[in-house]
Design a protein around this motif. Structure first.
Motif, PDB file in Angstrom:
ATOM      1  N   ALA A   1      -4.887 -25.768 -13.042  1.00  0.00           N
ATOM      2  CA  ALA A   1      -4.518 -24.378 -12.799  1.00  0.00           C
ATOM      3  C   ALA A   1      -3.364 -24.310 -11.806  1.00  0.00           C
ATOM      4  O   ALA A   1      -3.125 -25.230 -11.031  1.00  0.00           O
ATOM      5  CB  ALA A   1      -5.721 -23.612 -12.261  1.00  0.00           C
ATOM      6  N   GLU A   2      -2.638 -23.199 -11.856  1.00  0.00           N
ATOM      7  CA  GLU A   2      -1.534 -23.021 -10.918  1.00  0.00           C
ATOM      8  C   GLU A   2      -2.055 -22.947  -9.487  1.00  0.00           C
ATOM      9  O   GLU A   2      -3.090 -22.339  -9.232  1.00  0.00           O
ATOM     10  CB  GLU A   2      -0.789 -21.724 -11.243  1.00  0.00           C
ATOM     11  CG  GLU A   2      -0.001 -21.778 -12.532  1.00  0.00           C
ATOM     12  CD  GLU A   2       0.693 -20.461 -12.800  1.00  0.00           C
ATOM     13  OE1 GLU A   2       0.316 -19.462 -12.157  1.00  0.00           O
ATOM     14  OE2 GLU A   2       1.601 -20.428 -13.636  1.00  0.00           O
ATOM     15  N   PRO A   3      -1.355 -23.576  -8.553  1.00  0.00           N
ATOM     16  CA  PRO A   3      -1.758 -23.465  -7.153  1.00  0.00           C
ATOM     17  C   PRO A   3      -1.660 -22.015  -6.680  1.00  0.00           C
ATOM     18  O   PRO A   3      -0.908 -21.220  -7.235  1.00  0.00           O
ATOM     19  CB  PRO A   3      -0.737 -24.356  -6.427  1.00  0.00           C
ATOM     20  CG  PRO A   3      -0.128 -25.222  -7.483  1.00  0.00           C
ATOM     21  CD  PRO A   3      -0.182 -24.433  -8.743  1.00  0.00           C
ATOM     22  N   ALA A   4      -2.428 -21.706  -5.655  1.00  0.00           N
ATOM     23  CA  ALA A   4      -2.360 -20.361  -5.073  1.00  0.00           C
ATOM     24  C   ALA A   4      -1.077 -20.214  -4.266  1.00  0.00           C
ATOM     25  O   ALA A   4      -0.560 -21.168  -3.711  1.00  0.00           O
ATOM     26  CB  ALA A   4      -3.559 -20.143  -4.166  1.00  0.00           C
ATOM     27  N   PHE A   5      -0.549 -18.997  -4.219  1.00  0.00           N
ATOM     28  CA  PHE A   5       0.583 -18.733  -3.354  1.00  0.00           C
ATOM     29  C   PHE A   5       0.392 -17.388  -2.689  1.00  0.00           C
ATOM     30  O   PHE A   5      -0.425 -16.565  -3.096  1.00  0.00           O
ATOM     31  CB  PHE A   5       1.914 -18.799  -4.118  1.00  0.00           C
ATOM     32  CG  PHE A   5       1.991 -17.912  -5.322  1.00  0.00           C
ATOM     33  CD1 PHE A   5       2.294 -16.572  -5.201  1.00  0.00           C
ATOM     34  CD2 PHE A   5       1.772 -18.426  -6.589  1.00  0.00           C
ATOM     35  CE1 PHE A   5       2.381 -15.758  -6.308  1.00  0.00           C
ATOM     36  CE2 PHE A   5       1.854 -17.620  -7.697  1.00  0.00           C
ATOM     37  CZ  PHE A   5       2.154 -16.277  -7.564  1.00  0.00           C
ATOM     38  N   VAL A   6       1.157 -17.172  -1.637  1.00  0.00           N
ATOM     39  CA  VAL A   6       0.997 -15.969  -0.824  1.00  0.00           C
ATOM     40  C   VAL A   6       1.614 -14.768  -1.524  1.00  0.00           C
ATOM     41  O   VAL A   6       2.718 -14.852  -2.055  1.00  0.00           O
ATOM     42  CB  VAL A   6       1.660 -16.172   0.555  1.00  0.00           C
ATOM     43  CG1 VAL A   6       1.670 -14.865   1.347  1.00  0.00           C
ATOM     44  CG2 VAL A   6       0.920 -17.257   1.330  1.00  0.00           C
ATOM     45  N   GLN A   7       0.876 -13.669  -1.516  1.00  0.00           N
ATOM     46  CA  GLN A   7       1.408 -12.410  -2.029  1.00  0.00           C
ATOM     47  C   GLN A   7       1.451 -11.390  -0.898  1.00  0.00           C
ATOM     48  O   GLN A   7       0.501 -11.272  -0.119  1.00  0.00           O
ATOM     49  CB  GLN A   7       0.555 -11.879  -3.171  1.00  0.00           C
ATOM     50  CG  GLN A   7       0.708 -12.688  -4.432  1.00  0.00           C
ATOM     51  CD  GLN A   7       0.285 -11.885  -5.645  1.00  0.00           C
ATOM     52  OE1 GLN A   7       0.699 -12.195  -6.749  1.00  0.00           O
ATOM     53  NE2 GLN A   7      -0.546 -10.887  -5.470  1.00  0.00           N
ATOM     54  N   LEU A   8       2.560 -10.687  -0.824  1.00  0.00           N
ATOM     55  CA  LEU A   8       2.742  -9.661   0.186  1.00  0.00           C
ATOM     56  C   LEU A   8       3.042  -8.334  -0.513  1.00  0.00           C
ATOM     57  O   LEU A   8       3.509  -8.316  -1.647  1.00  0.00           O
ATOM     58  CB  LEU A   8       3.906 -10.008   1.121  1.00  0.00           C
ATOM     59  CG  LEU A   8       3.893 -11.389   1.784  1.00  0.00           C
ATOM     60  CD1 LEU A   8       5.207 -11.625   2.503  1.00  0.00           C
ATOM     61  CD2 LEU A   8       2.732 -11.490   2.752  1.00  0.00           C
ATOM     62  N   GLU A   9       2.759  -7.249   0.188  1.00  0.00           N
ATOM     63  CA  GLU A   9       3.109  -5.934  -0.331  1.00  0.00           C
ATOM     64  C   GLU A   9       3.972  -5.214   0.698  1.00  0.00           C
ATOM     65  O   GLU A   9       3.744  -5.324   1.900  1.00  0.00           O
ATOM     66  CB  GLU A   9       1.862  -5.113  -0.652  1.00  0.00           C
ATOM     67  CG  GLU A   9       1.113  -5.622  -1.873  1.00  0.00           C
ATOM     68  CD  GLU A   9      -0.049  -4.725  -2.262  1.00  0.00           C
ATOM     69  OE1 GLU A   9      -0.334  -3.780  -1.491  1.00  0.00           O
ATOM     70  OE2 GLU A   9      -0.675  -4.976  -3.298  1.00  0.00           O
ATOM     71  N   LEU A  10       4.957  -4.491   0.191  1.00  0.00           N
ATOM     72  CA  LEU A  10       5.868  -3.754   1.060  1.00  0.00           C
ATOM     73  C   LEU A  10       6.101  -2.377   0.463  1.00  0.00           C
ATOM     74  O   LEU A  10       6.549  -2.250  -0.679  1.00  0.00           O
ATOM     75  CB  LEU A  10       7.209  -4.495   1.177  1.00  0.00           C
ATOM     76  CG  LEU A  10       8.328  -3.758   1.914  1.00  0.00           C
ATOM     77  CD1 LEU A  10       7.974  -3.587   3.385  1.00  0.00           C
ATOM     78  CD2 LEU A  10       9.649  -4.509   1.750  1.00  0.00           C
ATOM     79  N   THR A  11       5.743  -1.337   1.218  1.00  0.00           N
ATOM     80  CA  THR A  11       6.015   0.033   0.793  1.00  0.00           C
ATOM     81  C   THR A  11       7.265   0.510   1.511  1.00  0.00           C
ATOM     82  O   THR A  11       7.286   0.618   2.734  1.00  0.00           O
ATOM     83  CB  THR A  11       4.840   0.967   1.127  1.00  0.00           C
ATOM     84  OG1 THR A  11       3.669   0.489   0.476  1.00  0.00           O
ATOM     85  CG2 THR A  11       5.145   2.382   0.658  1.00  0.00           C
ATOM     86  N   LEU A  12       8.321   0.745   0.739  1.00  0.00           N
ATOM     87  CA  LEU A  12       9.570   1.215   1.328  1.00  0.00           C
ATOM     88  C   LEU A  12       9.488   2.713   1.597  1.00  0.00           C
ATOM     89  O   LEU A  12       8.751   3.438   0.921  1.00  0.00           O
ATOM     90  CB  LEU A  12      10.728   0.913   0.385  1.00  0.00           C
ATOM     91  CG  LEU A  12      11.029  -0.577   0.167  1.00  0.00           C
ATOM     92  CD1 LEU A  12      12.148  -0.757  -0.834  1.00  0.00           C
ATOM     93  CD2 LEU A  12      11.379  -1.256   1.477  1.00  0.00           C
ATOM     94  N   PRO A  13      10.241   3.225   2.554  1.00  0.00           N
ATOM     95  CA  PRO A  13      10.175   4.657   2.894  1.00  0.00           C
ATOM     96  C   PRO A  13      10.507   5.553   1.708  1.00  0.00           C
ATOM     97  O   PRO A  13       9.997   6.650   1.583  1.00  0.00           O
ATOM     98  CB  PRO A  13      11.202   4.808   4.014  1.00  0.00           C
ATOM     99  CG  PRO A  13      11.360   3.436   4.574  1.00  0.00           C
ATOM    100  CD  PRO A  13      11.134   2.482   3.447  1.00  0.00           C
TER     101      PRO A  13
END
Length: 583
Positions: free
Chosen positions: A354-366
């Motif tokens: 399986a694909e390795p895990a990677f970091v996911q981030l979320e960004l809400t722009l103004p």
């Protein structure tokens, strides 16, 4: 090959460049010439200078028909006088028959209306060019027989010349460049400094084709491709018929491509395209025929999909398993694992991990960024004076590779360089591209074990600036970006990236993350793939992300949201980082 600059005192610079190209061909490809090409090479130099100049002017303009009144050049003088020896040689036709389409391309609106008036065709006041053309077509009811210029315009003092040497010059151009997407304007563009090319030594055997038959096969494949593309654009396009006709032609050409790997790649590329068209048209039997004898790197996996469409499930499962156990590339491994999960109804039977895990981030722009690309909006939001962010996508890592490995990429190996206007080696797409240069690439990558790589990259960045390369996009680079990259990218990470590029140079030079963030005082970095609302990761992006995670490189996916799309789970961006499995 010395060239004459367009701003030099010589007004015949374009003729000098063409004659140098002819001399190049005569020295290296004389054994490939047919009788007409041999006569042309011998006779061209005997023509008056004005005639030779007119020939080249016409060659470099869009034709094939030219009005003599529009061939006025100070250095040539009277175009009719200059054309006379060319007509006598059969290189120009002084009275070509013109159909209505050819005629319409040569005349003005006023001339077209004058023709209609002479034929007694009533026109609306201020009739448009298109309306006049339609009235002429309606007048004839059927297409009129082609006739020469003076039959259309008896009182005209003008004449029309047909550049009858276009097919001959096309073959000469193909022999010189090894392709038909480059033309003689390359000389002028290079002289003006619009394009610069690496200087690679040539020997007498440095040429694109070794046999006359290869030239004919290349042109036959071109005609086959053009026919297929034209059929696909027609309103009454019948995909099944177009694919079948194209496959019949390719089957006939196939034996002529087996001795030339370069031509075989072109053959397989078109064959794969017909298979895709057959699938889109719901013709799996034709698609199977297209893919079965095709060496295109994606055709092997497409056979699995076609077997599914043909309800040959067990064969599809067996082929997917075979691909998963011995994939030819990373894309095949990825797709085979996905298919096995679907066909076998469990990923437990897939041999790939399986694909390795990677970091996911979320960004809400103004607010939504308006005209800005989402990547640029994210870059502006993330950047700080202490941690600058650059939009690099597929440019930075590829450029570092291209600069370090410049000697390997431009090694003068047989079959790599044919002429002075090559952006990169002609065999870049070949399966043995890296293997043929293994010692060269090893020597380049060995510099990563010391600080020598930094000096080599910076030296070539200065010395080669603007020189065409398949890996270096010069406008995307800057002194600051390059300095930060060399300070913050560990040499070990550069080696890992470059090694993956060398696995599949063409496939792996795309899919790299959009942004890079540097912390120069800490000499570290982060690669960031940006996704806007509704956007998903592509397969090649997943493969790069998985590779970076597997080797402990800092990489993340940033999901950008706008306020009206954000939900309650996005309350605090600063705590949104979390480790998840790739979707």
């Amino acid at each position: 090959m010395p060239r004459v600059l367009p701003d030099s005192p010589d007004p015949f610079y374009y003729l000098a460049n063409f004659e140098r190209a002819l001399a190049w061909l005569d020295a290296r490809c004389a054994d490939l010439f047919d009788d007409a090409e041999r006569r042309f090479a011998d006779d061209f130099a005997r023509m008056p200078q004005a005639s030779r100049a007119l020939f080249v002017r016409m060659l470099m303009r869009k034709g094939p028909h030219f009005r003599s009144s529009r061939l006025a050049y100070d250095e040539i003088g009277c175009p009719r006088a200059a054309a006379a020896p060319l007509v006598a040689a059969g290189w120009l036709d002084a009275a070509p028959p013109l159909d209505l389409d050819s005629l319409a391309a040569l005349v003005t609106k006023a001339e077209l209306q004058a023709l209609a008036e002479r034929l007694g065709i009533a026109l609306e006041p201020r009739a448009s060019r298109a309306a006049t053309r339609e009235a002429l077509e309606a007048h004839y009811a059927a297409a009129p027989d082609p006739r020469d210029w003076h039959a259309w315009f008896p009182a005209s003092p003008d004449t029309v010349l047909l550049f009858a040497s276009a097919p001959l010059c096309e073959r000469l151009r193909l022999m010189f460049f090894g392709n038909l997407h480059q033309d003689w304007s390359e000389f002028v563009l290079a002289d003006l400094g619009v394009y610069r090319y690496e200087s690679v030594p040539f020997d007498r055997a440095s040429r694109a084709f070794q046999r006359r038959e290869d030239i004919d096969t290349y042109l036959a494949l071109r005609d086959c491709r053009d026919g297929f593309d034209s059929a696909a654009q027609a309103q009454d396009f019948d995909a099944a018929v177009a694919v079948a006709v194209t496959l019949d032609a390719l089957d006939a050409l196939a034996p002529r491509t087996h001795a030339n790997a370069w031509l075989r790649v072109r053959h397989d590329k078109l064959r794969h395209a017909t298979g895709l068209a057959a699938e889109r048209a719901g013709e799996p039997e034709l698609a199977w025929r297209a893919y079965l004898d095709c060496g295109h790197p994606e055709s092997r996996y497409r056979r699995v999909r076609v077997l599914e469409q043909l309800s040959r499930r067990e064969e599809a499962l067996a082929l997917a398993q075979t691909i998963a156990e011995a994939p030819e590339n990373e894309a095949q491994a990825q797709r085979a694992a996905r298919t096995l999960g679907r066909l076998a109804r469990t990923r437990a039977k897939a041999k790939t991990s399986a694909e390795p895990a990677f970091v996911q981030l979320e960004l809400t722009l103004p607010a939504a960024p308006g005209e800005l690309r989402v990547e640029e909006a994210a870059r502006l939001s993330l950047a700080t004076p202490q941690a600058p962010v650059f939009y690099v996508e597929n440019t930075l890592i590829n450029a570092l590779f291209g600069l370090l490995c410049w000697p390997a990429l431009f090694a003068p190996l047989p079959g790599a360089f044919f002429h002075p206007f090559q952006r990169g080696p002609a065999d870049l797409h070949a399966a043995d591209f890296v293997a043929r240069r293994a010692s060269h690439f090893e020597a380049c990558l060995a510099e990563l074990e010391t600080h020598a790589y930094r000096d080599s990259i910076l030296r070539r960045y200065a010395q080669k600036a603007g020189v065409q390369s398949p890996f270096v996009a010069w406008p995307a680079l800057s002194d600051d970006l390059l300095a930060l990259a060399l300070d913050c990218f560990p040499a070990a990470h550069l080696r890992l990236w470059f090694e993956r590029l060398l696995r599949e140079p063409i496939a792996n030079r795309s899919g790299l993350p959009d942004l890079v963030r540097f912390w120069p005082h800490e000499r570290r970095y982060e690669l960031i793939e940006v996704k806007g609302p509704g956007d998903r990761l592509q397969d090649n992006q997943r493969r790069w992300l998985a590779y970076c995670v597997q080797h402990g490189m800092p990489v993340s996916v940033l999901q950008v949201r706008w306020p009206d799309l954000a939900d309650e789970a996005n309350e605090a961006n600063e705590s949104a980082a979390q480790t998840l499995r790739a979707p």
